[in-house]
Scaffold this motif. Structure first.
Motif, PDB file in Angstrom:
ATOM      1  N   CYS A   1      -3.799  19.691 -42.658  1.00 44.96           N
ATOM      2  CA  CYS A   1      -3.238  19.940 -41.333  1.00 44.96           C
ATOM      3  C   CYS A   1      -2.246  18.835 -40.973  1.00 44.96           C
ATOM      4  O   CYS A   1      -2.433  17.659 -41.329  1.00 44.96           O
ATOM      5  CB  CYS A   1      -4.363  20.007 -40.305  1.00 44.96           C
ATOM      6  N   SER A   2      -1.174  19.193 -40.280  1.00 46.17           N
ATOM      7  CA  SER A   2      -0.161  18.209 -39.892  1.00 46.17           C
ATOM      8  C   SER A   2      -0.689  17.225 -38.844  1.00 46.17           C
ATOM      9  O   SER A   2      -0.133  16.148 -38.675  1.00 46.17           O
ATOM     10  CB  SER A   2       1.076  18.921 -39.350  1.00 46.17           C
ATOM     11  N   LYS A   3      -1.767  17.602 -38.145  1.00 39.62           N
ATOM     12  CA  LYS A   3      -2.410  16.722 -37.186  1.00 39.62           C
ATOM     13  C   LYS A   3      -3.921  16.830 -37.376  1.00 39.62           C
ATOM     14  O   LYS A   3      -4.426  17.858 -37.815  1.00 39.62           O
ATOM     15  CB  LYS A   3      -2.053  17.095 -35.743  1.00 39.62           C
ATOM     16  N   THR A   4      -4.607  15.740 -37.023  1.00 39.81           N
ATOM     17  CA  THR A   4      -6.057  15.759 -37.151  1.00 39.81           C
ATOM     18  C   THR A   4      -6.761  16.193 -35.883  1.00 39.81           C
ATOM     19  O   THR A   4      -7.969  16.416 -35.875  1.00 39.81           O
ATOM     20  CB  THR A   4      -6.571  14.366 -37.563  1.00 39.81           C
ATOM     21  N   CYS A   5      -6.035  16.308 -34.775  1.00 45.29           N
ATOM     22  CA  CYS A   5      -6.602  16.834 -33.541  1.00 45.29           C
ATOM     23  C   CYS A   5      -5.460  17.198 -32.607  1.00 45.29           C
ATOM     24  O   CYS A   5      -4.303  16.847 -32.847  1.00 45.29           O
ATOM     25  CB  CYS A   5      -7.552  15.833 -32.881  1.00 45.29           C
ATOM     26  N   GLY A   6      -5.741  17.877 -31.521  1.00 47.57           N
ATOM     27  CA  GLY A   6      -4.727  18.209 -30.538  1.00 47.57           C
ATOM     28  C   GLY A   6      -3.805  19.338 -30.940  1.00 47.57           C
ATOM     29  O   GLY A   6      -2.816  19.619 -30.257  1.00 47.57           O
ATOM     30  N   GLY A   7      -4.082  20.028 -32.040  1.00 50.63           N
ATOM     31  CA  GLY A   7      -3.269  21.170 -32.461  1.00 50.63           C
ATOM     32  C   GLY A   7      -2.235  20.785 -33.504  1.00 50.63           C
ATOM     33  O   GLY A   7      -1.345  19.975 -33.254  1.00 50.63           O
ATOM     34  N   GLY A   8      -2.368  21.364 -34.690  1.00 55.17           N
ATOM     35  CA  GLY A   8      -1.418  21.115 -35.768  1.00 55.17           C
ATOM     36  C   GLY A   8      -1.088  22.397 -36.500  1.00 55.17           C
ATOM     37  O   GLY A   8      -1.377  23.511 -36.017  1.00 55.17           O
ATOM     38  N   TRP A   9      -0.474  22.268 -37.676  1.00 57.83           N
ATOM     39  CA  TRP A   9      -0.039  23.431 -38.464  1.00 57.83           C
ATOM     40  C   TRP A   9      -0.292  23.143 -39.925  1.00 57.83           C
ATOM     41  O   TRP A   9      -0.127  21.999 -40.398  1.00 57.83           O
ATOM     42  CB  TRP A   9       1.455  23.684 -38.197  1.00 57.83           C
TER      43      TRP A   9
ATOM     44  N   SER B   1       5.001  32.437 -48.302  1.00 64.29           N
ATOM     45  CA  SER B   1       4.474  31.283 -47.573  1.00 64.29           C
ATOM     46  C   SER B   1       3.860  31.780 -46.268  1.00 64.29           C
ATOM     47  O   SER B   1       4.388  32.692 -45.635  1.00 64.29           O
ATOM     48  CB  SER B   1       5.584  30.267 -47.288  1.00 64.29           C
ATOM     49  N   GLU B   2       2.714  31.196 -45.878  1.00 63.15           N
ATOM     50  CA  GLU B   2       2.048  31.539 -44.641  1.00 63.15           C
ATOM     51  C   GLU B   2       1.627  30.263 -43.916  1.00 63.15           C
ATOM     52  O   GLU B   2       1.331  29.247 -44.559  1.00 63.15           O
ATOM     53  CB  GLU B   2       0.791  32.384 -44.895  1.00 63.15           C
ATOM     54  N   GLY B   3       1.590  30.319 -42.592  1.00 57.32           N
ATOM     55  CA  GLY B   3       1.132  29.191 -41.797  1.00 57.32           C
ATOM     56  C   GLY B   3       0.124  29.627 -40.767  1.00 57.32           C
ATOM     57  O   GLY B   3       0.046  30.806 -40.415  1.00 57.32           O
ATOM     58  N   ARG B   4      -0.668  28.672 -40.286  1.00 57.82           N
ATOM     59  CA  ARG B   4      -1.656  28.974 -39.258  1.00 57.82           C
ATOM     60  C   ARG B   4      -1.957  27.689 -38.476  1.00 57.82           C
ATOM     61  O   ARG B   4      -1.800  26.570 -39.002  1.00 57.82           O
ATOM     62  CB  ARG B   4      -2.945  29.528 -39.864  1.00 57.82           C
TER      63      ARG B   4
END
Length: 504
Positions: free
Chosen positions: A21-29, A52-55
């Protein structure tokens, strides 16, 4: 050589695992990708779909928190020859900056995430299939019966709940009424051979139900077996035996096994066939009952098991000694089919004519039936097998009387003159051996508290009486405990989703 010019459609690879994940908390991608495994050729259909897929990920708030471990999963089914099973757990939330890492306060630096243990005794309850549909009524008119059955799919192991007593159910049925028919029985068969050659003995004779009662007809209320004291050819008492020594009888057939797999027991017994008389010798002290292991093969076999009949019992005496009669024999279900096996086919009772060519006058020579097929071997190693035969026609008058064995046994696994099967050769005891730990993996964060893991596998499964493994397969420990000095809220660690299972 010739090249295949037929159209080939495009094929996509399976998705990769999700990236971190691009972030470990607070909302990432986070992303995952796939690629073209085989492009279209010769006019085949091209690939359609994203590569490619993202979530979204790490959507929880960035509060300070201690590491939290998930609950252990249930133990897996046994693998590697039925010797080992595993369970695992995950880190549901890693420690954030200032939070305590997994295992803190327990005095254990390493926290297991995957464990293995010996299968050992485990309770397994009996499991049966659903009831089948009701069979057709066994009478086309008048009162009859019909039945339904169910099969044991899993026999109980190591103290599991027992199987239900009833695997077959009967109920009354009547397709239509019919005229009354009284019960009829066959004529009495010949008196059997006397139980002794001298002294006081007994002999029996039997008859069968030829036609059951139908409708309002008289029900069967007859004796089907009679016994009487033996007498000599002139009708007098049997000759005195003089001194008679005690004699042990033959062993009975082995009983059914208490378990269909995983190891059970079966028994057989014998009795004293002749008590001592007139000062005869006493029987030597010998075992009256024997017990042996059976069905020691593993219960983890996933193959289908077809139903199978047991051996036929011996034929009953012929209902007539000359000009034709009938005789009967029975057999029982030895193996019930499992959920994917085929039910056994055939009848449980057989009838055939007998003594058709025996004339009722004159001398008659005795003759044997053919030997039955050899039975299954009593053990997978160093067992015995049996066969038997009956007297097909009894001698009369001045005809020849039968001389010879009615039952025979022979060694098996190995058969006489043959080498022992490979499975019967001694197995060397081997303890389970664990592989070396891998190097600790990189920490999943650079500051604020993270986790790193290492793992190992079972290098050598236990064999024979060797010790099985009871140790961790994966461990985790805290890392990068120092605070993060970047501007912004504290960030918690989060596990990615599991990858796809590898090939078995």
């Amino acid at each position: 050589g010739h090249q295949d010019k037929s159209p080939q459609n495009c094929v996509l690879m399976a998705w990769s695992t999700w990236d971190g994940c691009s972030k470990t908390c607070g909302g990432g991608w986070q992303l995952r990708q796939r690629d073209v495994e085989k492009p279209a050729a010769h006019g085949g259909r091209p690939c359609l779909g994203d590569l490619s897929e993202g979530r979204p990920c790490s959507t929880y708030a960035c509060d300070d928190s201690d590491c939290t471990l998930g609950a252990w999963s249930a133990w897996s089914t046994c693998y590697a020859g039925g010797e080992q099973r595993i369970r695992s757990r995950t880190i549901t939330r890693p420690a954030s900056s200032g939070g305590r890492p997994c295992g803190a306060g327990t005095g254990d630096l390493f926290v297991p995430l995957k464990e293995t243990k010996s299968c050992g005794p485990a309770h397994t309850d009996c499991r049966v299939s659903a009831w089948s549909g009701w069979d057709a009524c066994d009478r086309t008119c008048g009162p009859g019966q019909q039945q339904r059955h169910r099969q044991v799919q899993q026999y109980p192991l190591d103290g599991g709940l027992p199987c239900p007593v009833s695997l077959r159910e009967l109920r009354a049925c009547e397709v239509s009424q019919c005229d009354a028919v009284n019960c009829q029985v066959t004529s009495w068969g010949e008196w059997g051979v006397c139980s002794v050659d001298c002294g006081a003995g007994q002999q029996t004779r039997d008859r069968q139900i030829d036609r059951p009662a139908v409708g309002e007809g008289t029900r069967c209320d007859y004796s089907l077996s009679e016994t009487r004291a033996c007498s000599d050819d002139g009708g007098g008492s049997m000759p005195n035996c003089g001194v008679v020594n005690c004699v042990w009888g033959s062993w009975t057939a082995w009983s059914g096994c208490t378990c269909s797999c995983g190891g059970g027991q079966r028994t057989r017994n014998r009795h004293i066939a002749q008590t001592p008389q007139n000062g005869g010798g006493m029987c030597r002290p010998m075992h009256k009952e024997e017990i042996e292991p059976c069905n020691t093969h593993s219960c983890l076999q996933s193959s289908c098991r077809d139903g199978a009949w047991g051996m036929w019992q011996e034929w009953s005496p012929c209902s007539a000694s000359c000009t034709g009669g009938l005789r009967y024999r029975h057999r029982k279900m030895e193996t019930e089919a499992n959920e994917c096996g085929k039910p056994a086919e055939g009848l449980s009772r057989a009838i055939e004519p007998c003594n058709e060519h025996a004339h009722c006058a004159g001398d008659v020579d005795c003759s044997f039936d053919s030997w039955t097929q050899w039975s299954a071997c009593t053990r997978t190693c160093d067992g015995i097998k049996r066969r038997s035969r009956r007297i097909a026609v009894y001698g009369r008058g001045h005809g020849k009387y039968c001389m010879g064995a009615l039952k025979e046994t022979s060694p098996c696994h190995p058969d006489p003159g043959m080498h022992a099967p490979r499975a019967c050769r001694p197995v060397k005891d081997q303890d389970c051996q664990m592989g070396q730990w891998t190097q600790w993996g990189a920490c999943d964060v650079t500051c604020g508290g993270g986790q790193r893991t290492r793992s190992r596998s079972v290098d050598q499964e236990a064999q024979g009486q060797g010790l099985t493994c009871h140790e961790s397969l994966t461990e985790t420990k805290g890392c990068a405990q120092q605070e993060c000095h970047a501007i912004g809220p504290k960030v918690n660690c989060e596990w990615s989703v599991w990858s796809q299972w590898g090939a078995c």
